[in-house]
Design a protein around this motif. Structure first.
Motif, PDB file in Angstrom:
ATOM      1  N   ASP A  87      -5.296   6.213  -0.672  1.00  0.00           N
ATOM      2  CA  ASP A  87      -6.260   7.260  -1.008  1.00  0.00           C
ATOM      3  C   ASP A  87      -7.487   6.642  -1.647  1.00  0.00           C
ATOM      4  N   ALA A  88      -8.625   7.290  -1.473  1.00  0.00           N
ATOM      5  CA  ALA A  88      -9.850   6.800  -2.096  1.00  0.00           C
ATOM      6  C   ALA A  88      -9.727   6.809  -3.615  1.00  0.00           C
ATOM      7  N   ALA A  89      -8.939   7.735  -4.146  1.00  0.00           N
ATOM      8  CA  ALA A  89      -8.767   7.817  -5.598  1.00  0.00           C
ATOM      9  C   ALA A  89      -8.006   6.615  -6.143  1.00  0.00           C
ATOM     10  N   ASP A  90      -7.195   5.962  -5.291  1.00  0.00           N
ATOM     11  CA  ASP A  90      -6.424   4.803  -5.739  1.00  0.00           C
ATOM     12  C   ASP A  90      -7.291   3.568  -5.924  1.00  0.00           C
ATOM     13  N   ARG A  91      -8.476   3.572  -5.385  1.00  0.00           N
ATOM     14  CA  ARG A  91      -9.344   2.406  -5.449  1.00  0.00           C
ATOM     15  C   ARG A  91     -10.418   2.615  -6.515  1.00  0.00           C
ATOM     16  N   SER A  92     -10.501   1.697  -7.410  1.00  0.00           N
ATOM     17  CA  SER A  92     -11.551   1.798  -8.413  1.00  0.00           C
ATOM     18  C   SER A  92     -12.744   0.977  -7.946  1.00  0.00           C
ATOM     19  N   ALA A  93     -13.909   1.354  -8.420  1.00  0.00           N
ATOM     20  CA  ALA A  93     -15.138   0.686  -7.991  1.00  0.00           C
ATOM     21  C   ALA A  93     -15.183  -0.772  -8.446  1.00  0.00           C
ATOM     22  N   ASP A  94     -14.515  -1.066  -9.545  1.00  0.00           N
ATOM     23  CA  ASP A  94     -14.596  -2.430 -10.072  1.00  0.00           C
ATOM     24  C   ASP A  94     -13.441  -3.318  -9.605  1.00  0.00           C
ATOM     25  N   ARG A  95     -12.656  -2.879  -8.656  1.00  0.00           N
ATOM     26  CA  ARG A  95     -11.540  -3.695  -8.170  1.00  0.00           C
ATOM     27  C   ARG A  95     -12.087  -4.936  -7.468  1.00  0.00           C
ATOM     28  N   HIS A  96     -11.531  -6.050  -7.806  1.00  0.00           N
ATOM     29  CA  HIS A  96     -11.942  -7.320  -7.215  1.00  0.00           C
ATOM     30  C   HIS A  96     -11.351  -7.420  -5.811  1.00  0.00           C
ATOM     31  N   PRO A  97     -12.097  -7.909  -4.829  1.00  0.00           N
ATOM     32  CA  PRO A  97     -11.569  -7.992  -3.462  1.00  0.00           C
ATOM     33  C   PRO A  97     -10.325  -8.877  -3.347  1.00  0.00           C
ATOM     34  N   ASP A  98     -10.173  -9.827  -4.234  1.00  0.00           N
ATOM     35  CA  ASP A  98      -9.002 -10.705  -4.191  1.00  0.00           C
ATOM     36  C   ASP A  98      -7.718  -9.953  -4.542  1.00  0.00           C
ATOM     37  N   GLU A 100      -6.682  -7.143  -3.361  1.00  0.00           N
ATOM     38  CA  GLU A 100      -6.050  -6.687  -2.117  1.00  0.00           C
ATOM     39  C   GLU A 100      -5.367  -7.844  -1.394  1.00  0.00           C
ATOM     40  N   LEU A 101      -5.987  -9.025  -1.420  1.00  0.00           N
ATOM     41  CA  LEU A 101      -5.352 -10.193  -0.810  1.00  0.00           C
ATOM     42  C   LEU A 101      -4.028 -10.512  -1.496  1.00  0.00           C
ATOM     43  N   LEU A 102      -4.030 -10.427  -2.809  1.00  0.00           N
ATOM     44  CA  LEU A 102      -2.810 -10.703  -3.562  1.00  0.00           C
ATOM     45  C   LEU A 102      -1.746  -9.655  -3.259  1.00  0.00           C
ATOM     46  N   ARG A 103      -2.132  -8.394  -3.192  1.00  0.00           N
ATOM     47  CA  ARG A 103      -1.162  -7.341  -2.866  1.00  0.00           C
ATOM     48  C   ARG A 103      -0.562  -7.551  -1.486  1.00  0.00           C
ATOM     49  N   GLU A 104      -1.393  -7.911  -0.536  1.00  0.00           N
ATOM     50  CA  GLU A 104      -0.883  -8.166   0.815  1.00  0.00           C
ATOM     51  C   GLU A 104       0.081  -9.352   0.811  1.00  0.00           C
ATOM     52  N   ALA A 105      -0.264 -10.372   0.054  1.00  0.00           N
ATOM     53  CA  ALA A 105       0.621 -11.541  -0.029  1.00  0.00           C
ATOM     54  C   ALA A 105       1.952 -11.161  -0.688  1.00  0.00           C
ATOM     55  N   LEU A 106       1.907 -10.318  -1.710  1.00  0.00           N
ATOM     56  CA  LEU A 106       3.138  -9.853  -2.356  1.00  0.00           C
ATOM     57  C   LEU A 106       3.978  -9.026  -1.392  1.00  0.00           C
ATOM     58  N   ALA A 148       8.872 -18.149  -3.676  1.00  0.00           N
ATOM     59  CA  ALA A 148       7.885 -17.071  -3.600  1.00  0.00           C
ATOM     60  C   ALA A 148       6.497 -17.573  -3.988  1.00  0.00           C
ATOM     61  N   LEU A 149       6.415 -18.354  -5.047  1.00  0.00           N
ATOM     62  CA  LEU A 149       5.111 -18.874  -5.470  1.00  0.00           C
ATOM     63  C   LEU A 149       4.526 -19.806  -4.417  1.00  0.00           C
ATOM     64  N   ALA A 150       5.373 -20.593  -3.757  1.00  0.00           N
ATOM     65  CA  ALA A 150       4.883 -21.466  -2.680  1.00  0.00           C
ATOM     66  C   ALA A 150       4.319 -20.628  -1.535  1.00  0.00           C
ATOM     67  N   LYS A 151       5.008 -19.541  -1.192  1.00  0.00           N
ATOM     68  CA  LYS A 151       4.510 -18.656  -0.136  1.00  0.00           C
ATOM     69  C   LYS A 151       3.197 -17.985  -0.547  1.00  0.00           C
ATOM     70  N   LEU A 152       3.122 -17.573  -1.798  1.00  0.00           N
ATOM     71  CA  LEU A 152       1.883 -16.948  -2.280  1.00  0.00           C
ATOM     72  C   LEU A 152       0.728 -17.947  -2.267  1.00  0.00           C
ATOM     73  N   ARG A 153       0.988 -19.165  -2.709  1.00  0.00           N
ATOM     74  CA  ARG A 153      -0.073 -20.186  -2.685  1.00  0.00           C
ATOM     75  C   ARG A 153      -0.564 -20.429  -1.264  1.00  0.00           C
ATOM     76  N   ALA A 154       0.372 -20.522  -0.325  1.00  0.00           N
ATOM     77  CA  ALA A 154      -0.008 -20.756   1.077  1.00  0.00           C
ATOM     78  C   ALA A 154      -0.788 -19.569   1.632  1.00  0.00           C
ATOM     79  N   ALA A 155      -0.357 -18.363   1.298  1.00  0.00           N
ATOM     80  CA  ALA A 155      -1.029 -17.163   1.810  1.00  0.00           C
ATOM     81  C   ALA A 155      -2.416 -16.987   1.203  1.00  0.00           C
ATOM     82  N   LEU A 156      -2.592 -17.465  -0.018  1.00  0.00           N
ATOM     83  CA  LEU A 156      -3.858 -17.239  -0.726  1.00  0.00           C
ATOM     84  C   LEU A 156      -4.792 -18.440  -0.647  1.00  0.00           C
TER      85      LEU A 156
END
Length: 165
Positions: A87-98, A100-106, A148-156
């Protein structure tokens, strides 16, 4: 009975945001996180008289969230449900684009690895407590966290994250 209900309502009001964030991180989706938390809170209400006297009902709820999420992904292991667009309400204007990358990696991590990472690095729990919550050994927690951290590092490994090193 009114006093019991009042203490339960106070517990939910005090803990809602903290446990909602945990549930969202565990499930990888806001709506599934809300459903998970609501299901756990209903079960807690059924046992509230006993739990209100316990040392830490928050720890009990945290364990319920993890265990119920593990049970859910075991049941749905073969299904891959597609989440609705946020939802648009879930996104704040000051959210850093990274973020979303971290959430996708998680979300790409196996559910047990995601649980270990969230409990260790978001909830800042010691490995022994995580092992107790997940019902495994401390060594398993350590190895799941390392993988998990190795996978996150590779994904990010993107130019944005490489600059920040």
């Amino acid at each position: 009975m009114e006093d019991t209900d009042a203490t339960y309502v106070a517990f939910v009001e005090a803990a809602w945001q903290r446990h909602l964030r945990l549930a969202i991180l565990l499930t990888g989706d806001r709506h599934r996180g809300e459903d998970l938390l609501q299901d756990c809170l209903v079960r807690i209400y059924e046992r509230w008289r006993r739990l209100a006297r316990a040392d830490d009902p928050h720890a009990y709820l945290r364990r319920m969230l993890v265990n119920n999420n593990v049970s859910l992904w075991r049941r749905l292991r073969r299904e891959r449900l597609v989440a609705d667009p946020p939802d648009a309400a879930d996104r704040s204007a000051d959210r850093h684009p990274d973020t979303e990358l971290l959430r996708e990696a998680l979300r790409a991590l196996a559910p047990r690895q995601r649980a270990v990472v969230v409990l260790r690095h978001y909830e800042d729990l010691p490995e022994t407590e995580i092992a107790a919550i997940l019902g495994c050994s401390v060594g398993t927690v350590k190895s799941q966290n390392a993988r998990a951290l190795a996978k996150l590092r590779a994904a990010l490994r993107t130019p944005i994250f490489e600059q920040n090193r």
